[in-house]
Design a protein around this motif. Structure first.
Motif, mmCIF file in Angstrom:
data_model
loop_
_atom_site.group_PDB
_atom_site.id
_atom_site.type_symbol
_atom_site.label_atom_id
_atom_site.label_comp_id
_atom_site.label_asym_id
_atom_site.label_seq_id
_atom_site.Cartn_x
_atom_site.Cartn_y
_atom_site.Cartn_z
ATOM 1 N N MET A 196 13.137 27.040 -44.379
ATOM 2 C CA MET A 196 12.642 25.683 -44.150
ATOM 3 C C MET A 196 12.973 24.771 -45.317
ATOM 4 N N ALA A 197 13.379 25.410 -46.456
ATOM 5 C CA ALA A 197 13.651 24.612 -47.640
ATOM 6 C C ALA A 197 14.878 23.732 -47.464
ATOM 7 N N ASN A 198 15.825 24.192 -46.636
ATOM 8 C CA ASN A 198 17.061 23.441 -46.453
ATOM 9 C C ASN A 198 16.980 22.453 -45.286
ATOM 10 N N VAL A 199 15.856 22.414 -44.588
ATOM 11 C CA VAL A 199 15.720 21.551 -43.425
ATOM 12 C C VAL A 199 14.829 20.360 -43.774
ATOM 13 N N VAL A 200 15.356 19.173 -43.513
ATOM 14 C CA VAL A 200 14.589 17.959 -43.772
ATOM 15 C C VAL A 200 13.838 17.580 -42.504
ATOM 16 N N VAL A 201 12.510 17.466 -42.607
ATOM 17 C CA VAL A 201 11.674 17.152 -41.452
ATOM 18 C C VAL A 201 10.892 15.884 -41.738
ATOM 19 N N ASN A 202 10.924 14.977 -40.801
ATOM 20 C CA ASN A 202 10.158 13.742 -40.926
ATOM 21 C C ASN A 202 8.731 13.997 -40.440
ATOM 22 N N PRO A 203 7.738 13.963 -41.317
ATOM 23 C CA PRO A 203 6.371 14.340 -40.922
ATOM 24 C C PRO A 203 5.653 13.255 -40.124
ATOM 25 N N THR A 204 6.064 13.089 -38.870
ATOM 26 C CA THR A 204 5.417 12.115 -37.993
ATOM 27 C C THR A 204 4.927 12.828 -36.738
ATOM 28 N N ARG A 205 4.020 12.181 -36.040
ATOM 29 C CA ARG A 205 3.499 12.778 -34.805
ATOM 30 C C ARG A 205 4.586 12.881 -33.735
ATOM 31 N N MET A 206 5.492 11.929 -33.719
ATOM 32 C CA MET A 206 6.593 11.976 -32.754
ATOM 33 C C MET A 206 7.489 13.191 -33.014
ATOM 34 N N GLU A 207 7.771 13.436 -34.288
ATOM 35 C CA GLU A 207 8.584 14.596 -34.657
ATOM 36 C C GLU A 207 7.845 15.893 -34.353
ATOM 37 N N LEU A 208 6.537 15.903 -34.547
ATOM 38 C CA LEU A 208 5.731 17.086 -34.231
ATOM 39 C C LEU A 208 5.787 17.391 -32.738
ATOM 40 N N THR A 209 5.673 16.351 -31.912
ATOM 41 C CA THR A 209 5.765 16.546 -30.458
ATOM 42 C C THR A 209 7.132 17.080 -30.068
ATOM 43 N N ARG A 210 8.180 16.530 -30.702
ATOM 44 C CA ARG A 210 9.542 16.967 -30.391
ATOM 45 C C ARG A 210 9.747 18.435 -30.755
ATOM 46 N N LEU A 211 9.252 18.834 -31.928
ATOM 47 C CA LEU A 211 9.408 20.216 -32.361
ATOM 48 C C LEU A 211 8.616 21.188 -31.483
ATOM 49 N N LYS A 212 7.442 20.763 -31.024
ATOM 50 C CA LYS A 212 6.655 21.634 -30.125
ATOM 51 C C LYS A 212 7.391 21.852 -28.806
ATOM 52 N N LYS A 213 7.998 20.785 -28.269
ATOM 53 C CA LYS A 213 8.799 20.929 -27.043
ATOM 54 C C LYS A 213 10.012 21.831 -27.285
ATOM 55 N N LYS A 214 10.630 21.652 -28.458
ATOM 56 C CA LYS A 214 11.787 22.484 -28.819
ATOM 57 C C LYS A 214 11.399 23.943 -28.922
ATOM 58 N N LEU A 215 10.217 24.219 -29.472
ATOM 59 C CA LEU A 215 9.739 25.598 -29.612
ATOM 60 C C LEU A 215 9.509 26.241 -28.251
ATOM 61 N N VAL A 216 8.916 25.486 -27.331
ATOM 62 C CA VAL A 216 8.687 26.009 -25.971
ATOM 63 C C VAL A 216 10.016 26.337 -25.303
ATOM 64 N N THR A 217 10.974 25.412 -25.409
ATOM 65 C CA THR A 217 12.283 25.628 -24.795
ATOM 66 C C THR A 217 12.999 26.810 -25.431
ATOM 67 N N ALA A 218 12.953 26.890 -26.768
ATOM 68 C CA ALA A 218 13.622 27.987 -27.478
ATOM 69 C C ALA A 218 12.993 29.333 -27.134
ATOM 70 N N SER A 219 11.678 29.379 -27.026
ATOM 71 C CA SER A 219 10.986 30.631 -26.694
ATOM 72 C C SER A 219 11.331 31.079 -25.280
ATOM 73 N N ARG A 220 11.372 30.111 -24.357
ATOM 74 C CA ARG A 220 11.744 30.445 -22.974
ATOM 75 C C ARG A 220 13.198 30.925 -22.911
ATOM 76 N N GLY A 221 14.076 30.214 -23.621
ATOM 77 C CA GLY A 221 15.484 30.619 -23.657
ATOM 78 C C GLY A 221 15.668 31.983 -24.294
ATOM 79 N N HIS A 222 14.890 32.278 -25.324
ATOM 80 C CA HIS A 222 14.960 33.572 -25.993
ATOM 81 C C HIS A 222 14.594 34.706 -25.042
ATOM 82 N N LYS A 223 13.558 34.496 -24.251
ATOM 83 C CA LYS A 223 13.138 35.532 -23.289
ATOM 84 C C LYS A 223 14.205 35.736 -22.212
ATOM 85 N N LEU A 224 14.743 34.622 -21.693
ATOM 86 C CA LEU A 224 15.767 34.723 -20.657
ATOM 87 C C LEU A 224 17.020 35.425 -21.173
ATOM 88 N N LEU A 225 17.408 35.079 -22.396
ATOM 89 C CA LEU A 225 18.604 35.704 -22.969
ATOM 90 C C LEU A 225 18.383 37.190 -23.252
#
Length: 224
Positions: A1-30
């Motif tokens: 996480m040290a090399n990743v720049v994250v903008n600490p906003t609620r919009m970014e938090l919502t985006r990352l939560k959606k990304k996590l759901v999609t990534a987790s679903r994709g991980h299971k399917l793969l």
């Protein structure tokens, strides 16, 4: 996480939560895809081994027959007998889909359905060993085609398994952990900002109350 720049906003938090759901679903399917590909690959690998043994035994028997026929026949007679093939084989290439991989399917048809049309010579001046050798090659043809089909399918499935494995590892060890770290980092920052805001509001409230108290005291003294 040290090399990743994250903008600490609620919009970014919502985006990352959606990304996590999609990534987790994709991980299971793969992972499910990888497991099914492995099952298909192992089945074909076993069939490949059996077919290879059968084809090699058939070719060996045919070669042995040709050697014996050559020993008992005139070389010119043997060459003339095998000069022009009588039977003709047409191969059609198709495919079938296995977990998004189009593996080949070979289909063949002979010019004549008569099994005796494989002999391009008369039987008067040839030996029975030559007949056996030609028959061995004719009998092994379907297995040779199936072996080619299975071997190519194994190669394609192995390549797809490796590609799927890399994607699963990327999701499992990079994308999902980084996304979770991003969510954790933003949540901590937002909580910290919220606490700071509350502290500032409390200080402002205390200042306002203190000013109001001083104002009342001043008013009271002034009234006396």
């Amino acid at each position: 996480m040290a090399n990743v720049v994250v903008n600490p906003t609620r919009m970014e938090l919502t985006r990352l939560k959606k990304k996590l759901v999609t990534a987790s679903r994709g991980h299971k399917l793969l992972k499910d895809k990888r497991d099914e590909l492995m099952r298909q690959f192992l089945d074909m690998a076993r069939e490949n081994m059996e077919l290879r043994k059968k084809v090699e035994a058939g070719i060996k028997a045919a070669n042995t027959g040709f050697v014996i026929a050559k020993a008992g026949m005139n070389e010119q007679t043997l060459s003339t007998a095998l000069m022009a093939p009588k039977q003709e084989v047409r191969i059609a290439l198709g495919d079938r889909n296995v977990m998004s991989v189009d593996i080949p399917v070979y289909d063949y048809k002979t010019k004549s359905a008569n099994s005796n049309d494989i002999y391009s010579y008369g039987f008067a001046f040839t030996s029975g060993e030559l007949d056996d050798a030609v028959k061995s090659l004719s009998d092994i043809l379907p297995d040779m085609l199936r072996l080619a089909e299975v071997e190519k399918s194994c190669q394609m499935l192995a390549a797809e398994i490796e590609k799927t494995r890399r994607r699963v590892n990327a999701l499992e060890h990079v994308i999902i952990p980084e996304t979770r770290e991003g969510i954790k980092y933003i949540s901590m920052k937002l909580d910290e900002n919220e606490r700071s805001t509350q502290v500032r509001l409390m200080k402002v409230k205390d200042m306002m109350l203190e000013e109001a108290h001083h104002y009342k005291e001043h008013q009271f003294e002034h009234a006396q």
